[in-house]
Design a protein around this motif. Sequence first.
Motif, PDB file in Angstrom:
ATOM      1  N   GLY A  16       0.797  -1.213   0.000  1.00  0.00           N
ATOM      2  CA  GLY A  16       0.000   0.000   0.000  1.00  0.00           C
ATOM      3  C   GLY A  16       0.831   1.264   0.000  1.00  0.00           C
ATOM      4  O   GLY A  16       2.058   1.221  -0.052  1.00  0.00           O
ATOM      5  N   SER A  17       0.144   2.397   0.077  1.00  0.00           N
ATOM      6  CA  SER A  17       0.793   3.701   0.010  1.00  0.00           C
ATOM      7  C   SER A  17       0.303   4.632   1.105  1.00  0.00           C
ATOM      8  O   SER A  17      -0.828   4.517   1.582  1.00  0.00           O
ATOM      9  N   LEU A  18       1.157   5.553   1.482  1.00  0.00           N
ATOM     10  CA  LEU A  18       0.821   6.624   2.405  1.00  0.00           C
ATOM     11  C   LEU A  18       1.562   7.877   1.975  1.00  0.00           C
ATOM     12  O   LEU A  18       2.650   7.791   1.406  1.00  0.00           O
ATOM     13  N   ARG A  19       0.980   9.023   2.273  1.00  0.00           N
ATOM     14  CA  ARG A  19       1.631  10.303   2.021  1.00  0.00           C
ATOM     15  C   ARG A  19       1.735  11.055   3.336  1.00  0.00           C
ATOM     16  O   ARG A  19       0.719  11.406   3.935  1.00  0.00           O
ATOM     17  N   LEU A  20       2.947  11.288   3.780  1.00  0.00           N
ATOM     18  CA  LEU A  20       3.196  12.000   5.015  1.00  0.00           C
ATOM     19  C   LEU A  20       3.427  13.479   4.742  1.00  0.00           C
ATOM     20  O   LEU A  20       3.967  13.850   3.705  1.00  0.00           O
ATOM     21  N   SER A  21       3.027  14.307   5.692  1.00  0.00           N
ATOM     22  CA  SER A  21       3.238  15.739   5.583  1.00  0.00           C
ATOM     23  C   SER A  21       4.006  16.239   6.795  1.00  0.00           C
ATOM     24  O   SER A  21       3.844  15.722   7.899  1.00  0.00           O
ATOM     25  N   CYS A  22       4.818  17.231   6.589  1.00  0.00           N
ATOM     26  CA  CYS A  22       5.577  17.885   7.649  1.00  0.00           C
ATOM     27  C   CYS A  22       5.320  19.371   7.524  1.00  0.00           C
ATOM     28  O   CYS A  22       5.803  20.007   6.579  1.00  0.00           O
ATOM     29  N   ALA A  23       4.549  19.905   8.452  1.00  0.00           N
ATOM     30  CA  ALA A  23       4.194  21.315   8.429  1.00  0.00           C
ATOM     31  C   ALA A  23       5.097  22.098   9.368  1.00  0.00           C
ATOM     32  O   ALA A  23       5.243  21.742  10.537  1.00  0.00           O
ATOM     33  N   ALA A  24       5.681  23.154   8.863  1.00  0.00           N
ATOM     34  CA  ALA A  24       6.574  23.995   9.649  1.00  0.00           C
ATOM     35  C   ALA A  24       5.840  25.242  10.113  1.00  0.00           C
ATOM     36  O   ALA A  24       5.129  25.884   9.336  1.00  0.00           O
TER      37      ALA A  24
END
Length: 115
Positions: A16-24
């Motif tokens: 499967g797939s995942l999309r991670l985000s990193c918000a500054a």
Amino acid sequence: QVQLVESGGGLVQPGGSLRLSCAASGSIFSIYVMGWYRQAPGKQRELVATITKTGSTTYPDSVKGRFTISRDNAKNTVYLQMNSLKPEDTAVYYCNTFPFLSAYWGQGTQVTVSS
């Protein structure tokens, strides 16, 4: 100065797939290299991707061809697209500068790959 908050983790089946985000909270415009790191239980924290201000990327062999790091400097956000996930990818994922700055470690986001 900059606080980083990771999100997007979860439980996914192998392949499967995942999309991670990193918000500054602050601007990442001046940070030349950003990276994604991960730490599995009982293992050392490891670097899984880097990206320069201008978009050049690096990956270790363990994730090359499966993970893609990107950044949107205007949105102060760094992303990690993870495809073809394997159980070995299970870990807490963190973003930080590269080289990392100890003060920038956030809570991370848990990624669990299991059938």
